[in-house]
Scaffold this active site. Structure first.
Site, mmCIF file in Angstrom:
data_model
loop_
_atom_site.group_PDB
_atom_site.id
_atom_site.type_symbol
_atom_site.label_atom_id
_atom_site.label_comp_id
_atom_site.label_asym_id
_atom_site.label_seq_id
_atom_site.Cartn_x
_atom_site.Cartn_y
_atom_site.Cartn_z
ATOM 1 C CE LYS A 173 1.707 -3.826 0.936
ATOM 2 N NZ LYS A 173 3.185 -3.951 1.021
ATOM 3 C CB THR A 204 5.044 6.697 -1.601
ATOM 4 O OG1 THR A 204 5.315 6.758 -3.018
ATOM 5 C CG2 THR A 204 4.027 7.753 -1.212
ATOM 6 N N GLY A 206 9.361 2.785 -0.311
ATOM 7 C CA GLY A 206 9.544 1.925 0.854
ATOM 8 C C GLY A 206 8.387 1.932 1.837
ATOM 9 C CB THR A 207 4.888 3.209 1.720
ATOM 10 O OG1 THR A 207 4.698 2.692 0.391
ATOM 11 C CG2 THR A 207 5.104 4.705 1.666
ATOM 12 N N GLY A 208 5.687 0.166 1.801
ATOM 13 C CA GLY A 208 5.247 -1.198 2.096
ATOM 14 C C GLY A 208 6.197 -1.922 3.030
ATOM 15 C CB CYS A 209 9.919 -1.999 3.155
ATOM 16 S SG CYS A 209 10.226 -2.422 1.438
HETATM 17 N N1 LIG Z 1 0.084 8.861 -0.365
HETATM 18 C C1 LIG Z 1 -0.261 8.066 0.669
HETATM 19 N N2 LIG Z 1 -0.892 8.604 1.749
HETATM 20 C C2 LIG Z 1 -1.213 7.835 2.821
HETATM 21 N N3 LIG Z 1 -0.946 6.506 2.901
HETATM 22 C C3 LIG Z 1 -0.328 5.935 1.835
HETATM 23 C C4 LIG Z 1 0.047 6.667 0.670
HETATM 24 N N4 LIG Z 1 0.652 5.788 -0.208
HETATM 25 C C5 LIG Z 1 0.649 4.582 0.390
HETATM 26 N N5 LIG Z 1 0.053 4.649 1.612
HETATM 27 C C6 LIG Z 1 -0.115 3.562 2.584
HETATM 28 O O1 LIG Z 1 1.192 3.016 2.773
HETATM 29 C C7 LIG Z 1 1.097 1.609 3.019
HETATM 30 C C8 LIG Z 1 1.914 0.846 1.972
HETATM 31 O O2 LIG Z 1 1.117 0.674 0.831
HETATM 32 P P1 LIG Z 1 1.740 0.631 -0.664
HETATM 33 O O3 LIG Z 1 0.644 0.215 -1.569
HETATM 34 O O4 LIG Z 1 2.447 1.907 -0.921
HETATM 35 O O5 LIG Z 1 2.829 -0.535 -0.456
HETATM 36 P P2 LIG Z 1 3.995 -0.967 -1.483
HETATM 37 O O6 LIG Z 1 3.610 -0.686 -2.880
HETATM 38 O O7 LIG Z 1 4.334 -2.361 -1.107
HETATM 39 O O8 LIG Z 1 5.156 0.020 -1.036
HETATM 40 P P3 LIG Z 1 6.710 -0.019 -1.528
HETATM 41 O O9 LIG Z 1 6.789 -0.946 -2.686
HETATM 42 O O10 LIG Z 1 7.023 1.398 -1.846
HETATM 43 O O11 LIG Z 1 7.492 -0.500 -0.315
HETATM 44 C C9 LIG Z 1 -0.403 1.284 2.993
HETATM 45 O O12 LIG Z 1 -0.943 1.371 4.295
HETATM 46 C C10 LIG Z 1 -0.972 2.400 2.119
HETATM 47 O O13 LIG Z 1 -2.351 2.623 2.354
HETATM 48 C C1 LIG Z 2 15.673 -4.023 -1.708
HETATM 49 C C2 LIG Z 2 14.244 -3.583 -1.909
HETATM 50 N N1 LIG Z 2 13.249 -4.274 -1.306
HETATM 51 C C3 LIG Z 2 11.954 -3.876 -1.457
HETATM 52 C C4 LIG Z 2 11.644 -2.788 -2.237
HETATM 53 C C5 LIG Z 2 10.206 -2.376 -2.419
HETATM 54 O O1 LIG Z 2 10.034 -1.046 -2.413
HETATM 55 C C6 LIG Z 2 12.726 -2.086 -2.867
HETATM 56 N N2 LIG Z 2 12.497 -0.986 -3.637
HETATM 57 N N3 LIG Z 2 14.003 -2.499 -2.678
#
Ligand SMILES: Nc1ncnc2c1ncn2[C@@H]1O[C@H](COP(=O)(O)OP(=O)(O)OP(=O)(O)O)[C@@H](O)[C@H]1O
Ligand SMILES: Cc1ncc(CO)c(N)n1
Length: 267
Positions: A173, A204, A206-209
């Site tokens: 990602k 953003t 929790g976007t990854g979760c």
């Molecule tokens: N500003 C943004 N606009 C559009 N898509 C985004 C943006 N930021 C992240 N994304 C998308 O969101 C998804 C999650 O990616 P990200 O790299 O943020 O994950 P992460 O770091 O594991 O997230 P988190 O740790 O916040 O849960 C991917 O599909 C990424 O391309």
């Molecule tokens: C509990 C928990 N899991 C995952 C993430 C990743 O964003 C967070 N901030 N907190």
């Protein structure tokens, strides 16, 4: 009703962890269940503390779900120690769910650590052989592959390196880079680039979760890997676009952006 299980940490501020997972499962038309691995005192600006649940209690939660309910798909989030990774992997090998999506959570959006060091080798030995899809962000993909990732070419190369470690499918990602929001999906059939315009928003958390849980729900619905990831990518983009301010820092996405209240008014 398809049933998805999140095995992850609790984010008391509601934007990430099992709270995000359950919302994303529901928003993507599956019934969500949760096993809590860690209680994290955090908010949109920082992590105050991390309390890891004893492995025996984690395993009992897993037993409680699987002895009673058919689980269509499992999503793994924060597994903060090698001991917890091993305990969860042992239970997954016992119950053998057909779909396992692993989000290898290491740090929170705030940059605070959520995982003890040294878990990559245990993850590689115990989880990589059994997961359906691994969804590292840039820092996590760097830690796993050993490659510094500064651009899209590095993202694709890291995804291939991780695939060669025995992971069936890998989604690197790109949220932590700049420019368009680009992700690279590496499957046995080939490499796919998924891109969208970066949404100009600080929301953003929790976007990854949320993305990995939406993918889990889509896979539970029987979608192929590329379709499941593509649909989830469209979902997370709109969830960011329609996010609202919750706290003083990185607010969470809007998991239910196309849901309606009882009067039929869009929430
Ligand atoms: N500003 C943004 N606009 C559009 N898509 C985004 C943006 N930021 C992240 N994304 C998308 O969101 C998804 C999650 O990616 P990200 O790299 O943020 O994950 P992460 O770091 O594991 O997230 P988190 O740790 O916040 O849960 C991917 O599909 C990424 O391309
Ligand atoms: C509990 C928990 N899991 C995952 C993430 C990743 O964003 C967070 N901030 N907190």
């Amino acid at each position: 009703m398809l049933k998805c299980l999140s095995v992850a940490g609790s984010d008391c501020s509601g934007g990430a962890g099992i709270q995000a997972d359950l919302k994303a499962f529901s928003a993507n038309e599956t019934f969500g269940m949760s096993v809590i691995t860690s209680v994290v005192a955090e908010n949109t600006t920082r992590v105050l503390s991390v309390f890891n649940v004893p492995v025996e209690e984690i395993q009992k939660q897993i037993d409680a779900v699987f002895e009673d309910i058919h689980v269509d798909a499992v999503k793994l989030g924060m597994l903060p120690t090698a001991e917890i990774i091993s305990a969860v992997a042992d239970k997954l090998n016992e119950y053998k769910p057909s779909i396992i999506v692993c989000d290898p959570v290491m740090v929170a959006t705030s940059g605070d650590a959520l995982s003890e060091g040294g878990t990559v080798s245990t993850m590689r030995e115990k989880l990589f052989p059994i997961v359906t899809l691994l969804t590292p962000n840039i820092p996590e993909a760097e830690a796993i592959s050993g490659l510094e990732i500064k651009n899209e070419n590095h993202m694709e190369k890291a995804a291939r390196i991780i695939m060669d470690m025995g992971v069936k499918n890998v989604l690197v990602k790109g949220g932590h880079l700049t420019g368009d929001a680009v992700d690279y999906l590496c499957t046995p059939e080939g490499v796919h680039k998924l891109a969208c315009k970066r949404v100009d928003s600080p929301n953003t958390h929790g976007t990854g979760c949320t993305l990995s849980s939406a993918i889990t729900a889509n896979l539970a619905h029987g979608m192929d890997m590329l379709s499941a990831v593509t649909k989830a990518k469209n979902y997370i983009t709109e969830a960011i676009e329609k996010s609202f301010t919750v706290g003083k820092g990185h607010s969470p996405v809007n998991h239910f952006y196309d849901y309606y209240d009882l009067k039929g008014t869009v929430l």
